[in-house]
Design a protein around this motif. Structure first.
Motif, mmCIF file in Angstrom:
data_model
loop_
_atom_site.group_PDB
_atom_site.id
_atom_site.type_symbol
_atom_site.label_atom_id
_atom_site.label_comp_id
_atom_site.label_asym_id
_atom_site.label_seq_id
_atom_site.Cartn_x
_atom_site.Cartn_y
_atom_site.Cartn_z
ATOM 1 N N GLY A 67 0.827 -1.194 0.000
ATOM 2 C CA GLY A 67 0.000 0.000 0.000
ATOM 3 C C GLY A 67 0.863 1.247 0.000
ATOM 4 O O GLY A 67 2.071 1.186 0.264
ATOM 5 N N ALA A 68 0.250 2.381 -0.278
ATOM 6 C CA ALA A 68 1.002 3.633 -0.437
ATOM 7 C C ALA A 68 1.794 4.001 0.805
ATOM 8 O O ALA A 68 2.998 4.287 0.719
ATOM 9 C CB ALA A 68 0.035 4.757 -0.794
ATOM 10 N N LEU A 69 1.152 4.007 1.959
ATOM 11 C CA LEU A 69 1.830 4.443 3.174
ATOM 12 C C LEU A 69 3.035 3.566 3.479
ATOM 13 O O LEU A 69 4.146 4.071 3.734
ATOM 14 C CB LEU A 69 0.858 4.427 4.356
ATOM 15 N N GLU A 70 2.850 2.265 3.433
ATOM 16 C CA GLU A 70 3.946 1.345 3.724
ATOM 17 C C GLU A 70 5.057 1.479 2.694
ATOM 18 O O GLU A 70 6.241 1.414 3.026
ATOM 19 C CB GLU A 70 3.420 -0.093 3.747
ATOM 20 N N ARG A 71 4.683 1.705 1.466
ATOM 21 C CA ARG A 71 5.692 1.813 0.408
ATOM 22 C C ARG A 71 6.550 3.070 0.590
ATOM 23 O O ARG A 71 7.771 3.022 0.476
ATOM 24 C CB ARG A 71 5.013 1.836 -0.969
ATOM 25 N N PHE A 72 5.916 4.181 0.878
ATOM 26 C CA PHE A 72 6.680 5.412 1.093
ATOM 27 C C PHE A 72 7.542 5.318 2.348
ATOM 28 O O PHE A 72 8.673 5.816 2.374
ATOM 29 C CB PHE A 72 5.738 6.610 1.204
ATOM 30 N N LYS A 73 7.020 4.683 3.375
ATOM 31 C CA LYS A 73 7.787 4.571 4.623
ATOM 32 C C LYS A 73 9.016 3.696 4.454
ATOM 33 O O LYS A 73 10.052 3.921 5.092
ATOM 34 C CB LYS A 73 6.893 4.022 5.751
ATOM 35 N N ARG A 74 8.928 2.682 3.616
ATOM 36 C CA ARG A 74 10.044 1.765 3.402
ATOM 37 C C ARG A 74 11.073 2.298 2.404
ATOM 38 O O ARG A 74 12.219 1.849 2.400
ATOM 39 C CB ARG A 74 9.528 0.407 2.911
ATOM 40 N N LEU A 75 10.670 3.230 1.564
ATOM 41 C CA LEU A 75 11.533 3.671 0.466
ATOM 42 C C LEU A 75 12.838 4.269 0.984
ATOM 43 O O LEU A 75 12.851 5.052 1.937
ATOM 44 C CB LEU A 75 10.795 4.707 -0.382
ATOM 45 N N ASN A 76 13.931 3.879 0.345
ATOM 46 C CA ASN A 76 15.241 4.446 0.643
ATOM 47 C C ASN A 76 15.124 5.976 0.663
ATOM 48 O O ASN A 76 14.720 6.590 -0.319
ATOM 49 C CB ASN A 76 16.230 3.994 -0.436
ATOM 50 N N SER A 77 15.473 6.592 1.780
ATOM 51 C CA SER A 77 15.273 8.033 1.951
ATOM 52 C C SER A 77 16.050 8.860 0.930
ATOM 53 O O SER A 77 15.672 9.999 0.619
ATOM 54 C CB SER A 77 15.668 8.458 3.366
ATOM 55 N N ALA A 78 17.130 8.309 0.380
ATOM 56 C CA ALA A 78 17.902 9.040 -0.625
ATOM 57 C C ALA A 78 17.060 9.317 -1.865
ATOM 58 O O ALA A 78 17.246 10.344 -2.533
ATOM 59 C CB ALA A 78 19.154 8.251 -0.998
ATOM 60 N N MET A 95 0.039 7.383 -9.200
ATOM 61 C CA MET A 95 -1.026 6.390 -9.059
ATOM 62 C C MET A 95 -1.366 6.148 -7.589
ATOM 63 O O MET A 95 -2.526 5.974 -7.221
ATOM 64 C CB MET A 95 -0.604 5.081 -9.727
ATOM 65 N N LEU A 96 -0.341 6.145 -6.747
ATOM 66 C CA LEU A 96 -0.572 5.937 -5.315
ATOM 67 C C LEU A 96 -1.364 7.096 -4.715
ATOM 68 O O LEU A 96 -2.281 6.890 -3.918
ATOM 69 C CB LEU A 96 0.762 5.771 -4.589
ATOM 70 N N PHE A 97 -1.021 8.305 -5.109
ATOM 71 C CA PHE A 97 -1.754 9.459 -4.591
ATOM 72 C C PHE A 97 -3.161 9.519 -5.153
ATOM 73 O O PHE A 97 -4.075 10.030 -4.498
ATOM 74 C CB PHE A 97 -0.992 10.758 -4.861
ATOM 75 N N ARG A 98 -3.360 8.998 -6.339
ATOM 76 C CA ARG A 98 -4.713 8.918 -6.893
ATOM 77 C C ARG A 98 -5.600 8.088 -5.969
ATOM 78 O O ARG A 98 -6.761 8.436 -5.708
ATOM 79 C CB ARG A 98 -4.657 8.301 -8.282
ATOM 80 N N ALA A 99 -5.044 6.981 -5.468
ATOM 81 C CA ALA A 99 -5.800 6.128 -4.557
ATOM 82 C C ALA A 99 -5.938 6.774 -3.174
ATOM 83 O O ALA A 99 -6.998 6.680 -2.539
ATOM 84 C CB ALA A 99 -5.115 4.768 -4.427
ATOM 85 N N LEU A 100 -4.892 7.426 -2.692
ATOM 86 C CA LEU A 100 -4.937 8.061 -1.374
ATOM 87 C C LEU A 100 -5.973 9.180 -1.330
ATOM 88 O O LEU A 100 -6.703 9.335 -0.345
ATOM 89 C CB LEU A 100 -3.557 8.624 -1.015
ATOM 90 N N ASP A 102 -8.589 9.458 -3.227
ATOM 91 C CA ASP A 102 -9.925 8.888 -3.404
ATOM 92 C C ASP A 102 -10.258 7.964 -2.236
ATOM 93 O O ASP A 102 -10.701 6.837 -2.413
ATOM 94 C CB ASP A 102 -9.993 8.123 -4.733
ATOM 95 N N ASN A 103 -10.009 8.463 -1.029
ATOM 96 C CA ASN A 103 -10.273 7.674 0.168
ATOM 97 C C ASN A 103 -10.646 8.633 1.294
ATOM 98 O O ASN A 103 -11.015 9.772 1.034
ATOM 99 C CB ASN A 103 -9.047 6.820 0.522
ATOM 100 N N ASP A 104 -10.505 8.194 2.545
ATOM 101 C CA ASP A 104 -10.971 9.027 3.656
ATOM 102 C C ASP A 104 -9.913 9.993 4.183
ATOM 103 O O ASP A 104 -10.128 10.648 5.211
ATOM 104 C CB ASP A 104 -11.486 8.147 4.796
ATOM 105 N N PHE A 105 -8.779 10.100 3.508
ATOM 106 C CA PHE A 105 -7.691 11.027 3.826
ATOM 107 C C PHE A 105 -6.836 10.602 5.019
ATOM 108 O O PHE A 105 -5.889 11.319 5.364
ATOM 109 C CB PHE A 105 -8.217 12.446 4.096
ATOM 110 N N VAL A 106 -7.136 9.485 5.661
ATOM 111 C CA VAL A 106 -6.353 9.083 6.830
ATOM 112 C C VAL A 106 -4.908 8.813 6.425
ATOM 113 O O VAL A 106 -3.966 9.408 6.971
ATOM 114 C CB VAL A 106 -6.968 7.843 7.510
#
Length: 231
Positions: A67-78, A95-100, A102-106
């Motif tokens: 999912g978007a949140l987990e993917r961004f959190k895991r991504l190499n910070s560089a 694409m990830l932000f498109r899904a984020l 289109d949701n409840d904004f949490v």
């Protein structure tokens, strides 16, 4: 034999992914890990999204099924910190932000709080993204988004945010009353454009619904309270 040729051979085995993980997931050669991030059948391994090599991390991010949140959190910070590297994940992150959006904004708010550098993509999707789901944002979360996006605010962005709020015309009298009570209690924390939207829409709703005078008075009191906090 090249890594690619070896991976092609492994594809015929029933435990292809398990074997590939054991051989390539922590391989010392960056090229081997890069190929595995692309060819792994169920998407790149979560571990690879944070790979020390940015090319591997980018490939893994783009081919991950997280999912978007987990993917961004895991991504190499560089990758996040370097604008040139971020370009290589832009299509996927869009694409990830498109899904984020289109949701409840949490999750949207959490991602932007952790990684504000992506606010431009969130705003772009808020304005241009289609609405596919009925997972509406609350007035409070919509206001939080507008606070984060303050430097990007314009009429189109506000319109995009308001489209993510549940339409007033779907509410029953009891639902409308409960929402107005909630909005009045949160009035000091709500963005001016959000309060203004609800004031206008609820006044239209009352007129359209032709409520009993006593019911209209109950709601109008809450609307007036909301107006008092609306500049």
């Amino acid at each position: 034999m090249t890594y690619r040729e070896h991976i092609e051979i492994l594809k015929d085995d029933f435990d292809f992914e398990e074997q590939g993980d054991s051989i390539y997931l922590n391989h010392e050669d960056d090229e081997a890990r890069l190929l595995w991030a692309f060819h792994r059948p169920s998407g790149s391994h979560p571990h690879q999204v944070g790979d020390r090599n940015t090319d591997v991390a980018i490939m893994a991010f783009n081919h991950s099924r997280l999912g978007a949140l987990e993917r961004f959190k895991r991504l190499n910070s560089a990758v996040i910190d370097d604008p040139d590297l971020r370009r290589h994940i832009r299509n996927r992150s869009r694409m990830l932000f498109r899904a984020l959006v289109d949701n409840d904004f949490v999750e949207l708010l959490e991602v932007l709080t952790l990684f504000p550098v992506f606010i431009d993509q969130a705003c772009d999707q808020m304005i241009n993204g289609r609405i596919w789901n009925e997972n509406y944002a609350t007035a409070f979360r919509a206001s939080q988004f507008l606070e984060i996006a303050e430097t990007y605010i314009n009429d189109k962005l506000i319109e995009g945010v308001i489209r993510r709020l549940k339409p007033i015309n779907t509410y029953s009298y009891d639902e409308a009353k409960d929402l107005l009570v909630e909005l009045s209690a949160q009035a000091q924390k709500l963005h001016e454009s959000i309060k203004g939207h609800y004031v206008i829409e609820f006044e239209k709703w009352i007129e359209r619904e032709k409520l009993h005078p006593l019911q209209a008075i109950v709601l109008q009191k809450q609307i007036t309270h909301l107006k008092d906090f609306h500049v």
